[in-house]
Design a protein around this motif. Sequence first.
Motif, PDB file in Angstrom:
ATOM      1  N   ILE A  15      14.774 -18.231  -1.196  1.00 53.03           N
ATOM      2  CA  ILE A  15      14.589 -17.177  -0.191  1.00 53.03           C
ATOM      3  C   ILE A  15      13.142 -16.714  -0.030  1.00 53.03           C
ATOM      4  O   ILE A  15      12.860 -15.884   0.818  1.00 53.03           O
ATOM      5  N   GLY A  16      12.223 -17.257  -0.846  1.00 53.14           N
ATOM      6  CA  GLY A  16      10.841 -16.791  -0.836  1.00 53.14           C
ATOM      7  C   GLY A  16      10.176 -16.729   0.530  1.00 53.14           C
ATOM      8  O   GLY A  16       9.726 -15.657   0.961  1.00 53.14           O
ATOM      9  N   PRO A  17      10.100 -17.837   1.248  1.00 55.25           N
ATOM     10  CA  PRO A  17       9.415 -17.806   2.547  1.00 55.25           C
ATOM     11  C   PRO A  17      10.079 -16.861   3.548  1.00 55.25           C
ATOM     12  O   PRO A  17       9.400 -16.125   4.255  1.00 55.25           O
ATOM     13  N   GLU A  18      11.402 -16.871   3.586  1.00 54.16           N
ATOM     14  CA  GLU A  18      12.110 -16.032   4.558  1.00 54.16           C
ATOM     15  C   GLU A  18      11.868 -14.549   4.298  1.00 54.16           C
ATOM     16  O   GLU A  18      11.518 -13.802   5.218  1.00 54.16           O
ATOM     17  N   ILE A  19      12.033 -14.099   3.053  1.00 56.48           N
ATOM     18  CA  ILE A  19      11.850 -12.668   2.803  1.00 56.48           C
ATOM     19  C   ILE A  19      10.395 -12.253   2.943  1.00 56.48           C
ATOM     20  O   ILE A  19      10.112 -11.137   3.378  1.00 56.48           O
ATOM     21  N   THR A  20       9.484 -13.146   2.612  1.00 54.18           N
ATOM     22  CA  THR A  20       8.058 -12.833   2.758  1.00 54.18           C
ATOM     23  C   THR A  20       7.709 -12.603   4.223  1.00 54.18           C
ATOM     24  O   THR A  20       7.094 -11.590   4.581  1.00 54.18           O
ATOM     25  N   LEU A  21       8.093 -13.531   5.067  1.00 55.95           N
ATOM     26  CA  LEU A  21       7.748 -13.422   6.485  1.00 55.95           C
ATOM     27  C   LEU A  21       8.474 -12.257   7.154  1.00 55.95           C
ATOM     28  O   LEU A  21       7.886 -11.546   7.976  1.00 55.95           O
ATOM     29  N   LYS A  22       9.730 -12.026   6.795  1.00 59.34           N
ATOM     30  CA  LYS A  22      10.461 -10.899   7.395  1.00 59.34           C
ATOM     31  C   LYS A  22       9.862  -9.563   6.958  1.00 59.34           C
ATOM     32  O   LYS A  22       9.780  -8.625   7.760  1.00 59.34           O
ATOM     33  N   ALA A  23       9.426  -9.471   5.710  1.00 58.47           N
ATOM     34  CA  ALA A  23       8.792  -8.235   5.242  1.00 58.47           C
ATOM     35  C   ALA A  23       7.477  -7.991   5.979  1.00 58.47           C
ATOM     36  O   ALA A  23       7.184  -6.862   6.406  1.00 58.47           O
ATOM     37  N   LEU A  24       6.691  -9.030   6.172  1.00 57.16           N
ATOM     38  CA  LEU A  24       5.431  -8.872   6.890  1.00 57.16           C
ATOM     39  C   LEU A  24       5.672  -8.519   8.356  1.00 57.16           C
ATOM     40  O   LEU A  24       4.950  -7.694   8.919  1.00 57.16           O
ATOM     41  N   ALA A  25       6.673  -9.134   8.960  1.00 55.40           N
ATOM     42  CA  ALA A  25       6.986  -8.816  10.355  1.00 55.40           C
ATOM     43  C   ALA A  25       7.368  -7.347  10.495  1.00 55.40           C
ATOM     44  O   ALA A  25       7.013  -6.700  11.480  1.00 55.40           O
ATOM     45  N   ALA A  26       8.060  -6.807   9.496  1.00 57.12           N
ATOM     46  CA  ALA A  26       8.437  -5.390   9.536  1.00 57.12           C
ATOM     47  C   ALA A  26       7.219  -4.477   9.432  1.00 57.12           C
ATOM     48  O   ALA A  26       7.253  -3.335   9.901  1.00 57.12           O
ATOM     49  N   LEU A  27       6.137  -4.981   8.854  1.00 58.38           N
ATOM     50  CA  LEU A  27       4.899  -4.200   8.708  1.00 58.38           C
ATOM     51  C   LEU A  27       3.905  -4.418   9.846  1.00 58.38           C
ATOM     52  O   LEU A  27       2.858  -3.769   9.869  1.00 58.38           O
ATOM     53  N   ALA A  28       4.214  -5.312  10.747  1.00 58.28           N
ATOM     54  CA  ALA A  28       3.245  -5.745  11.760  1.00 58.28           C
ATOM     55  C   ALA A  28       2.641  -4.595  12.559  1.00 58.28           C
ATOM     56  O   ALA A  28       1.465  -4.646  12.910  1.00 58.28           O
ATOM     57  N   ASN A  29       3.406  -3.572  12.855  1.00 61.49           N
ATOM     58  CA  ASN A  29       2.898  -2.467  13.667  1.00 61.49           C
ATOM     59  C   ASN A  29       2.498  -1.247  12.844  1.00 61.49           C
ATOM     60  O   ASN A  29       2.237  -0.184  13.395  1.00 61.49           O
ATOM     61  N   GLU A  30       2.480  -1.400  11.527  1.00 57.89           N
ATOM     62  CA  GLU A  30       2.103  -0.317  10.624  1.00 57.89           C
ATOM     63  C   GLU A  30       0.668  -0.525  10.154  1.00 57.89           C
ATOM     64  O   GLU A  30       0.232  -1.659   9.977  1.00 57.89           O
ATOM     65  N   PRO A  31      -0.068   0.558   9.927  1.00 56.49           N
ATOM     66  CA  PRO A  31      -1.395   0.381   9.339  1.00 56.49           C
ATOM     67  C   PRO A  31      -1.239  -0.074   7.887  1.00 56.49           C
ATOM     68  O   PRO A  31      -0.224   0.207   7.243  1.00 56.49           O
ATOM     69  N   GLY A  32      -2.206  -0.790   7.403  1.00 57.50           N
ATOM     70  CA  GLY A  32      -2.145  -1.228   6.014  1.00 57.50           C
ATOM     71  C   GLY A  32      -3.122  -2.353   5.750  1.00 57.50           C
ATOM     72  O   GLY A  32      -3.993  -2.648   6.575  1.00 57.50           O
ATOM     73  N   PRO A  33      -2.959  -3.001   4.619  1.00 63.15           N
ATOM     74  CA  PRO A  33      -3.907  -4.037   4.210  1.00 63.15           C
ATOM     75  C   PRO A  33      -3.738  -5.321   5.016  1.00 63.15           C
ATOM     76  O   PRO A  33      -2.753  -5.504   5.724  1.00 63.15           O
ATOM     77  N   ASP A  34      -4.711  -6.185   4.856  1.00 58.70           N
ATOM     78  CA  ASP A  34      -4.590  -7.556   5.348  1.00 58.70           C
ATOM     79  C   ASP A  34      -3.819  -8.353   4.302  1.00 58.70           C
ATOM     80  O   ASP A  34      -3.820  -7.999   3.116  1.00 58.70           O
ATOM     81  N   PHE A  35      -3.163  -9.422   4.734  1.00 63.87           N
ATOM     82  CA  PHE A  35      -2.385 -10.248   3.819  1.00 63.87           C
ATOM     83  C   PHE A  35      -2.812 -11.708   3.961  1.00 63.87           C
ATOM     84  O   PHE A  35      -3.051 -12.184   5.067  1.00 63.87           O
ATOM     85  N   LEU A  36      -2.896 -12.387   2.837  1.00 63.67           N
ATOM     86  CA  LEU A  36      -3.183 -13.816   2.807  1.00 63.67           C
ATOM     87  C   LEU A  36      -1.950 -14.514   2.254  1.00 63.67           C
ATOM     88  O   LEU A  36      -1.579 -14.321   1.090  1.00 63.67           O
ATOM     89  N   LEU A  37      -1.281 -15.312   3.089  1.00 71.51           N
ATOM     90  CA  LEU A  37      -0.111 -16.077   2.659  1.00 71.51           C
ATOM     91  C   LEU A  37      -0.587 -17.348   1.969  1.00 71.51           C
ATOM     92  O   LEU A  37      -1.364 -18.117   2.542  1.00 71.51           O
ATOM     93  N   ILE A  38      -0.111 -17.549   0.758  1.00 68.26           N
ATOM     94  CA  ILE A  38      -0.515 -18.711  -0.036  1.00 68.26           C
ATOM     95  C   ILE A  38       0.697 -19.609  -0.188  1.00 68.26           C
ATOM     96  O   ILE A  38       1.676 -19.250  -0.858  1.00 68.26           O
TER      97      ILE A  38
END
Length: 130
Positions: A15-38
């Motif tokens: 589930i790693g890729p799916e939960i990672t991308l869905k969590a980031l999508a939920a943050l897309a319109n929120e202020p916060g840090p930059d993220f580097l997907l590895i």
Amino acid sequence: MAVRLGITLGDVTGIGPEITLKALAALANEPGPDFLLIGDPDLIERENRHHGLPLTLEPDPGRFQVAPRTSDPLPPDLTPGHPAAAKAAVEWLRHGARLCLERRLAGLVTAPVNKHAIRRAGVEFIGQTE
């Protein structure tokens, strides 16, 4: 300078890729840090499209960045526990740790890995939290 956090994809047969991308999508319109997907850039893009996420993945610089490839591309049809997925997950953890030690990342978030598959793949590994 903006804070940048790394996120490793974990085991791509789980589930790693799916939960990672869905969590980031939920943050897309929120202020916060930059993220580097590895992880595998091709897989990241496929998963983003597959789940219909509004996540804009960009090269450096950008809010949601994808690290350059650090290993061979992964085939899209890996079965759960596949050694290639296990070895890739460990490589991404190591790469993220190196970036932290070089102070290129402020921290590292790790998606779930399959420790049993990692050991079966012949990698000496206790866990990413040890």
